[in-house]
Scaffold this active site. Structure first.
Site, PDB file in Angstrom:
ATOM      1  N   ASP A  75      15.382 -74.113  -1.727  1.00  0.00           N
ATOM      2  CA  ASP A  75      15.931 -75.069  -0.757  1.00  0.00           C
ATOM      3  C   ASP A  75      15.201 -74.983   0.592  1.00  0.00           C
ATOM      4  O   ASP A  75      14.964 -73.888   1.108  1.00  0.00           O
ATOM      5  CB  ASP A  75      17.426 -74.763  -0.566  1.00  0.00           C
ATOM      6  N   THR A  99      20.316 -81.801   1.326  1.00  0.00           N
ATOM      7  CA  THR A  99      20.224 -81.019   0.097  1.00  0.00           C
ATOM      8  C   THR A  99      20.792 -81.699  -1.149  1.00  0.00           C
ATOM      9  O   THR A  99      20.086 -81.883  -2.135  1.00  0.00           O
ATOM     10  CB  THR A  99      20.929 -79.666   0.303  1.00  0.00           C
ATOM     11  N   TYR A 130      28.979 -72.382  -9.187  1.00  0.00           N
ATOM     12  CA  TYR A 130      28.275 -72.112  -7.930  1.00  0.00           C
ATOM     13  C   TYR A 130      28.931 -70.974  -7.160  1.00  0.00           C
ATOM     14  O   TYR A 130      30.151 -70.968  -6.938  1.00  0.00           O
ATOM     15  CB  TYR A 130      28.197 -73.355  -7.040  1.00  0.00           C
ATOM     16  N   HIS A 137      17.503 -80.451   9.209  1.00  0.00           N
ATOM     17  CA  HIS A 137      16.822 -81.468   8.402  1.00  0.00           C
ATOM     18  C   HIS A 137      17.842 -82.552   8.119  1.00  0.00           C
ATOM     19  O   HIS A 137      19.027 -82.373   8.399  1.00  0.00           O
ATOM     20  CB  HIS A 137      16.318 -80.845   7.100  1.00  0.00           C
TER      21      HIS A 137
HETATM   22 ZN    ZN Z   1      19.924 -77.076   4.867  1.00  0.00          ZN
END
Ligand code: ZN
Ligand code: NAG
Ligand code: NAG
Ligand code: NAG
Ligand code: NAG
Ligand code: NAG
Ligand code: NAG
Ligand code: NAG
Length: 456
Positions: free
Chosen positions: A37, A73, A157, A339
């Site tokens: 990531d 993401t 997760y 981001h």
């Molecule tokens: Zn991030």
């Protein structure tokens, strides 16, 4: 007769060798898709990453992957595995609100298939083929029952599970033959987490985390070799987005421009999703004049190049901060890196590297689109792709079984052909000019000779 026999032999031996080489491989090719990531494209240029460089040396590298807007993401991970822009796959942000059902999406512990069902990811398409199985270690969405189906092998997760634990699970699953796993995914939170914490310009801390990421790659390769999987497996190592430096001085405070009761803030920064409470025009006018460091769009005016319009989950007004700026209602807890910004910014781009029998060796390409990865993966696995926004031909030069001429080669060929043609033309002209001139003389000579009494 003998020619016929020869051709027939050739024909059948051709068929036999084709079959032969196919069964020499695994019956079904294997593909492992890995995401680190927030791995910004130029980390590869600016940091030492020996294991990754070794991986690329015998494989391919795409220096910049042009990703999908918004550069977050969940949306980009879903674009990789569906080949769709965000408006078409429905995961349009990390935080979403659906006005029709009044549902809210807040990962990572949201397992409601509602959000994911607008598309079919490749791990499901793979499993809908006969005797094929997918395995997943925490790739976003793989623990959700999309279209009533999860990946056959998957992990719930859990951010606390180490990379090594995830990787060991994946390699064990890839080695299992009953059922045989043909597609697998592996997800790791770094270097995104450190990029947010320190900012990408913190060379010392980013060096540390990238060294760890590189060690993980080395460990993965070693593990695949130990299991005897390395020679036949195809591996893609890529990422969802990059990272840019933010600062405490670059904050846009919405409270200074508009009362909180006028709107709901569905998503915050750097792309804020605004749901007006009553009068949209009123809210828009106030926000439009709020800061010179962000763009304010009514949904219908969002630029076409973002492919970010045709979905109910995109809110009536969106605010897009300029690179490095943070949108908040009041004083936020500032992240030093972030981001999500305009996908035309190269700081938002990830890279892609790949290795294995399906890929060319030692080939580098400047760019592809993130949606092009999906049709390429379908090609490798022999799957019929779902409708998507990718272009297969953009990845042809990366693939060993495709005929491809790169741009420099094409220019070389054109120049070469032109030079040969020019030379031939020159020769022709020279010869044309040359041949007629000596003729009168030779004729004269011949005529002279005719009269020569010695010959006659
Ligand atoms: Zn991030
Ligand atoms: C989903 O799968 C379960 C069994 O796994 C089945 O009972 C159910 O009918 C399926 N639902 C749909 C909508 O296909
Ligand atoms: C997450 O993983 C950690 C470390 O393996 C474990 O201790 C913890 O119980 C897990 N949490 C959940 C909710 O499974
Ligand atoms: C991989 O699978 C094979 C065949 O099922 C098995 O014999 C071998 O022990 C496995 N390798 C490892 C390292 O577990
Ligand atoms: C909208 O915001 C303005 C301030 O910008 C405030 O005066 C007004 O009360 C707000 N309206 C509502 C309905 O909250
Ligand atoms: C909405 O706000 C605009 C601009 O403030 C105003 O001109 C318009 O009359 C308002 N419309 C309604 C229905 O309140
Ligand atoms: C909009 O901005 C201009 C210049 O920045 C300012 O003069 C004007 O008062 C602002 N209007 C509103 C409604 O805030
Ligand atoms: C992307 O692909 C989907 C599915 O084929 C299609 O509905 C959509 O119009 C495409 N988007 C663009 C911008 O072409």
């Amino acid at each position: 007769m003998s020619t016929m026999y020869f051709m027939l032999t050739f024909f059948f031996s051709g068929i036999v060798t084709c079959h032969g080489s196919k069964s020499a491989y695994n019956a079904v090719p294997q593909l492992l898709l890995v995401s680190f990531d927030g791995f910004r494209a130029d980390y590869l240029k600016n940091y030492k990453l020996p294991h990754l460089q070794e991986f690329i040396k015998d494989g391919v590298l795409v220096k910049h992957v042009s990703n999908a807007f918004i550069t977050k993401t969940f949306p980009n991970h879903y674009s990789i595995v569906t080949g769709l822009y965000e408006e078409s796959h429905g995961i349009v942000a990390n935080k979403m609100y659906d006005a029709d059902t009044k549902k809210k999406f807040s990962p990572p512990h949201d397992l409601d298939p509602f959000w994911w069902n607008e598309a079919t990811p490749i791990w499901i398409t793979n499993q809908q083929q006969e005797s094929r199985t997918s395995a997943a270690a925490m790739w976003p969405g793989t623990d959700v029952k999309i279209n009533n189906m999860t990946s056959h092998f998957f992990m719930k997760y859990n951010v606390s599970v180490s990379f090594v634990e995830r990787m060991e699970k994946i390699v064990t699953w890839l080695n299992s033959s009953n059922p045989p796993v043909s597609f697998a995914t592996l997800y790791w939170e770094e270097p995104d987490a450190s990029g947010h914490k320190y900012g990408p310009e913190d060379i010392e801390n980013m060096h540390k985390v990238l060294e760890q990421v590189d060690d993980h790659i080395g460990f993965l390769v070693a593990k695949l070799k130990a299991f005897g999987l390395w020679d036949n497996i195809n591996i893609i190592i890529t990422s969802d987005h990059g990272m840019t430096q933010c600062s405490r001085e670059k904050i846009i405070k919405l409270d200074k421009c508009i009362g909180r009761d006028n709107y709901t803030l569905v998503d915050t920064t750097p792309v804020a999703a605004i749901l007006p409470r009553s009068n949209k025009t009123y809210v828009y006018n106030l926000l439009k004049n709020c800061s010179t460091h962000m763009k304010v769009y009514l949904k219908e005016d969002i630029p076409d190049r973002f492919h970010y319009h045709h979905n109910n989950r995109i809110q009536p007004i969106i605010l897009v901060a300029d690179e490095g700026w943070t949108i908040a209602q009041n004083d936020p807890i500032i992240r030093l890196g972030d981001h999500g910004y305009d996908n035309a910014l190269s700081s938002m781009h990830p890279f892609l590297a790949a290795h294995g029998p399906a890929f060319t060796k030692g080939y580098k390409q400047n760019t592809i689109n993130i949606v092009d990865i999906y049709p390429m993966m379908c090609h490798i696995l022999g799957l019929k792709p779902q409708p998507n926004n990718g272009t297969f031909s953009n990845t042809k030069c990366l693939l060993a079984d495709q005929w491809c001429v790169s741009l420099p080669e094409a220019i070389g060929i054109v120049i070469g052909v032109l030079m040969v043609l020019t030379t031939l033309t020159c020769l022709l002209i020279i010869m044309k000019n040359r041949v007629p001139t000596p003729r009168p003389f030779s004729r004269l000579q011949l005529q002279d000779d005719d009269d020569d009494p010695l010959i006659g």
